[in-house]
Design a protein around this motif. Structure first.
Motif, PDB file in Angstrom:
ATOM      1  N   ASN A   2      -8.892  -0.179   1.193  1.00 47.53           N
ATOM      2  CA  ASN A   2      -8.118  -0.654   0.043  1.00 47.53           C
ATOM      3  C   ASN A   2      -7.209  -1.794   0.431  1.00 47.53           C
ATOM      4  O   ASN A   2      -6.969  -2.064   1.602  1.00 47.53           O
ATOM      5  N   ARG A   3      -6.692  -2.507  -0.594  1.00 49.69           N
ATOM      6  CA  ARG A   3      -5.952  -3.760  -0.356  1.00 49.69           C
ATOM      7  C   ARG A   3      -4.692  -3.536   0.462  1.00 49.69           C
ATOM      8  O   ARG A   3      -4.401  -4.293   1.386  1.00 49.69           O
ATOM      9  N   ILE A   4      -3.902  -2.514   0.155  1.00 46.91           N
ATOM     10  CA  ILE A   4      -2.645  -2.309   0.885  1.00 46.91           C
ATOM     11  C   ILE A   4      -2.922  -2.030   2.349  1.00 46.91           C
ATOM     12  O   ILE A   4      -2.278  -2.587   3.238  1.00 46.91           O
ATOM     13  N   PHE A   5      -3.946  -1.181   2.605  1.00 43.64           N
ATOM     14  CA  PHE A   5      -4.252  -0.870   3.996  1.00 43.64           C
ATOM     15  C   PHE A   5      -4.750  -2.113   4.730  1.00 43.64           C
ATOM     16  O   PHE A   5      -4.336  -2.386   5.852  1.00 43.64           O
ATOM     17  N   SER A   6      -5.606  -2.914   4.066  1.00 39.90           N
ATOM     18  CA  SER A   6      -6.100  -4.146   4.683  1.00 39.90           C
ATOM     19  C   SER A   6      -4.963  -5.092   4.987  1.00 39.90           C
ATOM     20  O   SER A   6      -4.906  -5.708   6.047  1.00 39.90           O
ATOM     21  N   ILE A 210       5.021 -10.624  -3.960  1.00 39.92           N
ATOM     22  CA  ILE A 210       4.339 -10.101  -2.781  1.00 39.92           C
ATOM     23  C   ILE A 210       3.801  -8.698  -3.038  1.00 39.92           C
ATOM     24  O   ILE A 210       4.504  -7.825  -3.546  1.00 39.92           O
ATOM     25  N   LYS A 211       2.540  -8.473  -2.660  1.00 44.33           N
ATOM     26  CA  LYS A 211       1.882  -7.181  -2.854  1.00 44.33           C
ATOM     27  C   LYS A 211       1.799  -6.372  -1.565  1.00 44.33           C
ATOM     28  O   LYS A 211       1.027  -5.430  -1.461  1.00 44.33           O
ATOM     29  N   LEU A 212       2.589  -6.730  -0.563  1.00 46.29           N
ATOM     30  CA  LEU A 212       2.569  -6.049   0.720  1.00 46.29           C
ATOM     31  C   LEU A 212       3.634  -4.964   0.757  1.00 46.29           C
ATOM     32  O   LEU A 212       4.632  -5.038   0.040  1.00 46.29           O
ATOM     33  N   PRO A 213       3.466  -3.959   1.624  1.00 44.90           N
ATOM     34  CA  PRO A 213       4.504  -2.939   1.785  1.00 44.90           C
ATOM     35  C   PRO A 213       5.760  -3.539   2.387  1.00 44.90           C
ATOM     36  O   PRO A 213       5.704  -4.563   3.083  1.00 44.90           O
ATOM     37  N   PRO A 214       6.937  -2.932   2.142  1.00 43.25           N
ATOM     38  CA  PRO A 214       8.213  -3.513   2.601  1.00 43.25           C
ATOM     39  C   PRO A 214       8.254  -3.821   4.081  1.00 43.25           C
ATOM     40  O   PRO A 214       8.797  -4.857   4.487  1.00 43.25           O
ATOM     41  N   ASP A 312      -4.542 -10.008  -8.992  1.00 47.09           N
ATOM     42  CA  ASP A 312      -3.618  -9.040  -8.400  1.00 47.09           C
ATOM     43  C   ASP A 312      -3.129  -9.470  -7.017  1.00 47.09           C
ATOM     44  O   ASP A 312      -2.978  -8.645  -6.116  1.00 47.09           O
ATOM     45  N   THR A 313      -2.916 -10.754  -6.840  1.00 45.93           N
ATOM     46  CA  THR A 313      -2.339 -11.248  -5.589  1.00 45.93           C
ATOM     47  C   THR A 313      -1.220 -12.229  -5.914  1.00 45.93           C
ATOM     48  O   THR A 313      -1.207 -12.853  -6.976  1.00 45.93           O
ATOM     49  N   GLU A 320      -2.673 -10.598   1.459  1.00 45.18           N
ATOM     50  CA  GLU A 320      -2.821  -9.601   0.400  1.00 45.18           C
ATOM     51  C   GLU A 320      -4.286  -9.311   0.069  1.00 45.18           C
ATOM     52  O   GLU A 320      -4.623  -8.194  -0.327  1.00 45.18           O
ATOM     53  N   ALA A 321      -5.141 -10.294   0.206  1.00 46.02           N
ATOM     54  CA  ALA A 321      -6.571 -10.119  -0.092  1.00 46.02           C
ATOM     55  C   ALA A 321      -7.394 -10.728   1.043  1.00 46.02           C
ATOM     56  O   ALA A 321      -8.123 -11.704   0.839  1.00 46.02           O
ATOM     57  N   PRO A 322      -7.295 -10.175   2.253  1.00 47.45           N
ATOM     58  CA  PRO A 322      -7.893 -10.823   3.427  1.00 47.45           C
ATOM     59  C   PRO A 322      -9.409 -10.964   3.361  1.00 47.45           C
ATOM     60  O   PRO A 322      -9.954 -11.978   3.800  1.00 47.45           O
ATOM     61  N   GLU A 323     -10.097  -9.974   2.829  1.00 44.08           N
ATOM     62  CA  GLU A 323     -11.560 -10.047   2.808  1.00 44.08           C
ATOM     63  C   GLU A 323     -12.044 -11.111   1.832  1.00 44.08           C
ATOM     64  O   GLU A 323     -12.966 -11.877   2.131  1.00 44.08           O
ATOM     65  N   LYS A 324     -11.437 -11.180   0.659  1.00 49.47           N
ATOM     66  CA  LYS A 324     -11.817 -12.203  -0.312  1.00 49.47           C
ATOM     67  C   LYS A 324     -11.452 -13.583   0.216  1.00 49.47           C
ATOM     68  O   LYS A 324     -12.219 -14.550   0.047  1.00 49.47           O
TER      69      LYS A 324
END
Length: 335
Positions: A2-6, A210-214, A312-313, A320-324
């Motif tokens: 999932n995005r957060i884990f990535s 930002i969609k990353l964890p704190p 959603d980035t 936030e969307a490394p694979e894309k």
């Protein structure tokens, strides 16, 4: 994945110890204003440059590819981030066969903090001087945020040195002077000096969506606020404010349609960053920062460009969307 884990994995690759959210209020061990004490993921080298008569040192990383494809990518960082945040992209490009050159521009990161004013033309000349020093005749440029403005200036001034241009969540897609009145440098210095670490965290989260964890944002907080304990902090602060004035005073939006090199805009759908928006008249603020739409409009005016918008980035789209992001960048550079 999932995005957060990535995204968390990607940021972890920066190899900077991540402090907790509570560390914003903990005592800070000072860094030097060239980020002495702040780890970078690859060895850092220095190049001597002269800007407006001042002798300066430009820091950079030069990362060899796993299996060379004969091409080089130059990564251009944003205003609020040390170039170490490119670590996942460096790894991605190196594994794909690219040599990766990652400078800290003068005034940023581990490079010298000048006493004069910053100018995009000087930063562009410095970057080309670095390519000359490394004997690189032509490179692909992948730029983020403020680096996007610099990438535009390089592509316009040195078109024969640029193969492809990737503008990742660039700022400067509009002329901020149309909205924001000029502000004296001393007033901005006073405002920036009063900013707290927690206030800065909120500023990043709000301005950049930002969609990353704190905890993934903490290294950016450290990179800025741990230097406040340095005796040279006032010089850093003036250089930082000069970079903001450069954004305002030296727009590139009018140059973008003139770029002829293959260009890819990669935009976060939720990125509405617009430097200076709080200083604009309230009625004009909603008109600023329509960045994804601006990128589409500009790409349509260019001879060889397209814009991709990732849902959603926010502003840190490559984290936030490394694979894309990987799919888009490697596909584009491989054309």
């Amino acid at each position: 994945m999932n995005r957060i884990f990535s995204a968390a994995i990607a940021v972890a690759l920066v190899t900077i110890p991540l402090a907790s959210h509570a560390a914003d209020t903990a005592p800070r061990e000072p860094y030097g204003i060239a980020l002495e004490g702040f780890a970078y993921p690859y060895p850092v080298h220095l190049l001597s440059v002269v800007n407006d008569g001042e002798q300066l040192s430009m820091a950079y990383m030069d990362v060899a590819p796993a299996q060379a494809n004969g091409r080089t990518v130059v990564l251009l960082h944003g205003r609020n981030f040390p170039s170490s945040y490119w670590a996942p992209v460096i790894k991605m490009l190196s594994e794909a066969g690219y040599r990766v050159v990652v400078p800290d521009q003068i005034g940023f990161g581990k490079s010298s903090k000048l006493t004069g004013e910053l100018h995009f033309d000087n930063l562009a000349r410095n970057t080309i001087a670095l390519l000359d020093h490394l004997e690189i005749n032509k490179a692909d440029i992948v730029a983020h945020s403020l680096g996007g403005m610099l990438g535009v200036r390089i592509a316009r001034a040195y078109p024969d040195r640029v193969s492809h241009l990737v503008l990742t969540a660039p700022i400067g897609l509009e002329d901020y002077r149309l909205y924001v009145p000029p502000t004296p440098t001393e007033k901005i210095i006073e405002t920036e000096d009063k900013l707290t670490a927690e206030g800065y965290r909120k500023q990043l989260q709000t301005n950049y969506a930002i969609k990353l964890p704190p905890e993934a944002i903490t290294p950016f907080i450290d990179a800025r606020f741990n230097i406040k304990g340095s005796p040279d902090y006032p010089r850093w602060l003036r250089a930082f404010v000069s970079s903001g004035q450069m954004i305002y005073r030296e727009p590139v939006a009018h140059e973008i349609p003139l770029i002829t090199e293959p260009t890819l805009f990669i935009m976060g759908a939720d990125d509405h960053n617009a430097p200076g928006r709080p200083l604009a008249p309230e009625a004009l603020r909603p008109k600023m920062g329509q960045n994804a739409e601006l990128a589409k409009q500009l790409a349509a005016k260019m001879p060889n460009a397209r814009a991709e918008v990732i849902p959603d980035t926010g502003h840190l789209v490559f984290l936030e969307a490394p694979e894309k992001y990987k799919e888009l960048v490697l596909g584009f550079l491989g054309r």
